[in-house]
Scaffold this motif. Structure first.
Motif, mmCIF file in Angstrom:
data_model
loop_
_atom_site.group_PDB
_atom_site.id
_atom_site.type_symbol
_atom_site.label_atom_id
_atom_site.label_comp_id
_atom_site.label_asym_id
_atom_site.label_seq_id
_atom_site.Cartn_x
_atom_site.Cartn_y
_atom_site.Cartn_z
ATOM 1 N N GLU A 143 0.820 -1.211 0.000
ATOM 2 C CA GLU A 143 0.000 0.000 0.000
ATOM 3 C C GLU A 143 0.856 1.264 0.000
ATOM 4 O OE1 GLU A 143 -3.351 0.960 -0.149
ATOM 5 O OE2 GLU A 143 -3.342 -0.990 -1.093
ATOM 6 N N GLY A 144 2.001 1.202 -0.672
ATOM 7 C CA GLY A 144 2.883 2.350 -0.773
ATOM 8 C C GLY A 144 3.652 2.660 0.489
ATOM 9 N N MET A 145 3.548 1.798 1.493
ATOM 10 C CA MET A 145 4.192 2.051 2.785
ATOM 11 C C MET A 145 5.335 1.074 3.033
ATOM 12 S SD MET A 145 0.833 2.782 5.122
ATOM 13 C CE MET A 145 -0.166 1.625 4.203
ATOM 14 N N LEU A 146 6.369 1.580 3.679
ATOM 15 C CA LEU A 146 7.509 0.761 4.068
ATOM 16 C C LEU A 146 7.157 0.005 5.343
ATOM 17 C CD1 LEU A 146 10.556 0.078 3.606
ATOM 18 C CD2 LEU A 146 11.068 2.020 5.107
ATOM 19 N N LEU A 147 7.196 -1.328 5.273
ATOM 20 C CA LEU A 147 6.822 -2.153 6.416
ATOM 21 C C LEU A 147 8.020 -2.832 7.079
ATOM 22 C CD1 LEU A 147 3.663 -4.048 5.114
ATOM 23 C CD2 LEU A 147 3.800 -1.872 6.324
ATOM 24 N N TYR A 148 9.119 -2.970 6.342
ATOM 25 C CA TYR A 148 10.219 -3.780 6.876
ATOM 26 C C TYR A 148 11.517 -3.370 6.205
ATOM 27 C CZ TYR A 148 13.126 -8.018 7.466
ATOM 28 O OH TYR A 148 14.145 -8.900 7.739
ATOM 29 N N THR A 149 12.584 -3.284 6.992
ATOM 30 C CA THR A 149 13.922 -3.074 6.446
ATOM 31 C C THR A 149 14.902 -3.945 7.210
ATOM 32 O OG1 THR A 149 14.370 -1.215 7.946
ATOM 33 C CG2 THR A 149 13.520 -0.675 5.749
ATOM 34 N N ARG A 150 15.949 -4.334 6.508
ATOM 35 C CA ARG A 150 17.035 -5.064 7.169
ATOM 36 C C ARG A 150 18.292 -4.960 6.318
ATOM 37 N NH1 ARG A 150 17.381 -11.402 9.185
ATOM 38 N NH2 ARG A 150 19.312 -11.135 10.374
ATOM 39 N N CYS A 151 19.437 -4.946 6.985
ATOM 40 C CA CYS A 151 20.726 -4.980 6.301
ATOM 41 C C CYS A 151 21.520 -6.152 6.864
ATOM 42 C CB CYS A 151 21.480 -3.668 6.521
ATOM 43 S SG CYS A 151 23.113 -3.634 5.731
ATOM 44 N N LEU A 152 21.870 -7.099 6.009
ATOM 45 C CA LEU A 152 22.581 -8.304 6.436
ATOM 46 C C LEU A 152 24.043 -8.239 5.987
ATOM 47 C CD1 LEU A 152 19.518 -9.280 5.302
ATOM 48 C CD2 LEU A 152 20.293 -11.374 6.379
ATOM 49 N N PRO A 153 24.977 -8.754 6.797
ATOM 50 C CA PRO A 153 26.404 -8.712 6.457
ATOM 51 C C PRO A 153 26.818 -9.838 5.516
ATOM 52 C CG PRO A 153 26.136 -9.694 8.609
ATOM 53 C CD PRO A 153 24.747 -9.298 8.153
ATOM 54 N N VAL A 154 26.049 -9.993 4.453
ATOM 55 C CA VAL A 154 26.298 -11.053 3.472
ATOM 56 C C VAL A 154 26.188 -10.442 2.082
ATOM 57 C CG1 VAL A 154 25.555 -13.285 2.583
ATOM 58 C CG2 VAL A 154 25.272 -12.774 5.018
ATOM 59 N N GLY A 155 27.136 -10.753 1.213
ATOM 60 C CA GLY A 155 27.099 -10.250 -0.153
ATOM 61 C C GLY A 155 27.789 -11.187 -1.115
ATOM 62 N N GLY A 156 27.987 -10.710 -2.327
ATOM 63 C CA GLY A 156 28.575 -11.538 -3.363
ATOM 64 C C GLY A 156 29.976 -12.020 -3.050
ATOM 65 N N GLN A 157 30.723 -11.256 -2.253
ATOM 66 C CA GLN A 157 32.089 -11.665 -1.959
ATOM 67 C C GLN A 157 32.147 -12.953 -1.126
ATOM 68 O OE1 GLN A 157 35.317 -9.582 0.577
ATOM 69 N NE2 GLN A 157 35.520 -8.714 -1.471
ATOM 70 N N LEU A 158 31.116 -13.199 -0.306
ATOM 71 C CA LEU A 158 31.094 -14.448 0.452
ATOM 72 C C LEU A 158 30.964 -15.657 -0.473
ATOM 73 C CD1 LEU A 158 29.063 -14.000 3.765
ATOM 74 C CD2 LEU A 158 31.467 -14.564 3.471
ATOM 75 N N VAL A 159 30.241 -15.481 -1.570
ATOM 76 C CA VAL A 159 30.148 -16.553 -2.562
ATOM 77 C C VAL A 159 31.529 -16.829 -3.141
ATOM 78 C CG1 VAL A 159 29.050 -17.311 -4.696
ATOM 79 C CG2 VAL A 159 27.790 -15.853 -3.102
ATOM 80 N N ASP A 160 32.260 -15.761 -3.474
ATOM 81 C CA ASP A 160 33.621 -15.927 -3.987
ATOM 82 C C ASP A 160 34.497 -16.660 -2.982
ATOM 83 O OD1 ASP A 160 32.655 -14.386 -6.067
ATOM 84 O OD2 ASP A 160 33.612 -12.544 -5.370
#
Length: 440
Positions: A231-248
């Motif tokens: 409904e155009g509203m922000l309900l949830y945010t999160r920032c996780l310490p995981v990215g593409g470099q962990l795959v590498d």
């Protein structure tokens, strides 16, 4: 001539570079016009943490100088977009009794003004200090008047009680002070600060997706940012310490490769969905620093990649389900970021979680302001704007001049002088209010 008050500069801190963009919103063409852009490659803010303060200071200065020199303007205050696993996002509800008196002395309600909205939103931030946190960004959701459903703008309406639902993002107070000090050391005042996930969403998502319900997942080099809208509203945010470099790193440690070899192998031969990879396919990889070769089983490579992405995705979807937010994803998932540019990742998400997925597209509402720019600068900016990696910094400028930001600023600081915001977003959904009150 563009009024100086309409021109804005935003700095974005990422794990691999510092970006600065200068521009304005073209009311006539309904586009963001980019006047200047600066880029300084650095890992001094890797993973959302200040790794090397002096290097980061230098990168901020270089990026800002490049952008303002190209734009031909001077700035003393900037918007700042960043993300960190230290960020905390939470929904809340805050009340205020609206009092007034008639000639007989009886207490009555009255018309709501901007001060009422500002007071109630500022009250929402009071508890942060007790947690050792400082607010970065507050996004309004909905208002209630006397416990009845209302909309997104209640100023001028009569009520005895005002209630607001909001999403508040904060960071530890010391971390906030360190970020502010970086800007002050560059003779800059910061206002506003943004969570990178929200600004990236502004670039990547359509208003229809935000209305109907969508989960935005931005996978970078070292961080993954998540935002959920309905409904155009922000309900949830999160920032996780995981990215593409962990795959590498997983590929490198399992197959005995360097990180550069692992990254190259992932980009050219990897798949995030092992079920899509034939079990009979092998390649021979020539190692960079040895006179030797390595035979790589591509199904094994895909299994390594899939395992890391599934671990990340389960952490995201399991929490959304636990919070009862998985029901607000009618438009599925939108992927962005270099780490999301992985072959067969959409099909993995669709297979595992049963939701539709699309990759972010280049936003057509962004253009180059060609006036006073050299041909070289125009060509450089057009090249940059065709690169989806710049969605975060361009999105920060778009959000800076958006309807949501204008509404939040009016609520917290009163009327704004500037105009020319994007078109209004929002339609009432009767069932939404009951769901929100249950969640908060």
């Amino acid at each position: 001539m563009i009024p100086d008050s309409d021109i804005h500069a935003v700095i974005h801190l990422s794990s691999t570079a510092v970006y600065t963009v200068v521009g304005y919103f073209d009311v006539h063409h309904k586009k963001i016009q980019i006047m200047g852009l600066g880029l300084a490659k650095t890992d001094a803010f890797f993973g959302g943490q200040i790794v090397n303060r002096e290097h980061l200071l230098s990168a901020i200065h270089k990026s800002l100088r490049e952008a303002i020199d190209m734009a031909g303007v001077q700035v003393s205050y900037v918007g700042l977009s960043f993300a960190s696993p230290a960020m905390m996002g939470e929904n809340g509800i805050q009340d205020k009794i609206i009092t007034g008196q008639n000639p007989t002395g009886d207490t009555l309600g009255r018309k709501i003004n901007h001060d009422d909205v500002r007071d109630i939103l500022n009250d929402a931030k009071v508890g942060l200090a007790q947690k050792g946190h400082k607010d970065v960004q507050l996004c309004q959701q909905r208002f209630w008047l006397d416990d009845d459903q209302s909309g997104k703008d209640v100023v001028g309406m009569l009520a005895h009680k005002l209630t607001v639902g909001y999403h508040l993002i904060s960071v530890p107070s010391m971390f906030y002070a360190q970020i502010k000090d970086l800007m002050v050391s560059n003779n800059l005042e910061v206002h506003p600060m943004f969570f990178d996930g929200i600004t990236s969403s502004e670039y990547a998502l359509s208003s229809d997706e935000k209305q109907r319900g969508v989960c935005f997942i931005d996978i970078g080099a070292a961080l993954t940012k998540v935002c959920l809208y309905q409904e155009g509203m922000l309900l949830y945010t999160r920032c996780l310490p995981v990215g593409g470099q962990l795959v590498d790193m997983d590929i490198a440690s399992t197959l005995g490769l360097t990180l550069l070899e692992a990254e190259s192998l992932k980009k050219h031969h990897g798949s995030a969905n092992a079920s899509k990879q034939s079990k009979s396919d092998f390649i021979t990889l020539k190692k960079r620093h040895h006179d030797s070769e390595l035979t790589v089983h591509l199904y094994k490579l895909a299994s390594i990649i899939e395992a890391r992405y599934l671990a990340l995705l389960h952490e995201i979807f399991d929490e959304l389900t636990a919070k009862g937010l998985d029901q607000f994803m009618d438009m599925g998932v939108v992927l962005a970021g270099g780490g999301a540019d992985m072959r067969d990742l959409p099909s993995l998400i669709e297979r595992q979680f049963g939701v539709g997925v699309r990759q972010m597209d280049i936003n057509p509402k962004v253009a180059v302001h060609t006036e006073l720019l050299s041909d070289d600068d125009i060509g450089l900016l057009k090249t940059h704007l065709s690169d989806p990696k710049l969605h975060s910094i361009i999105g920060a400028l778009m959000y800076y001049q958006s309807e949501q930001y204008a509404r939040d600023e009016r609520g917290q600081f009163g009327d704004l002088d500037r105009v020319g915001f994007f078109g209004r977003v929002g339609q009432k959904c009767q069932s939404w209010f009951d769901k929100l009150r249950q969640l908060l």
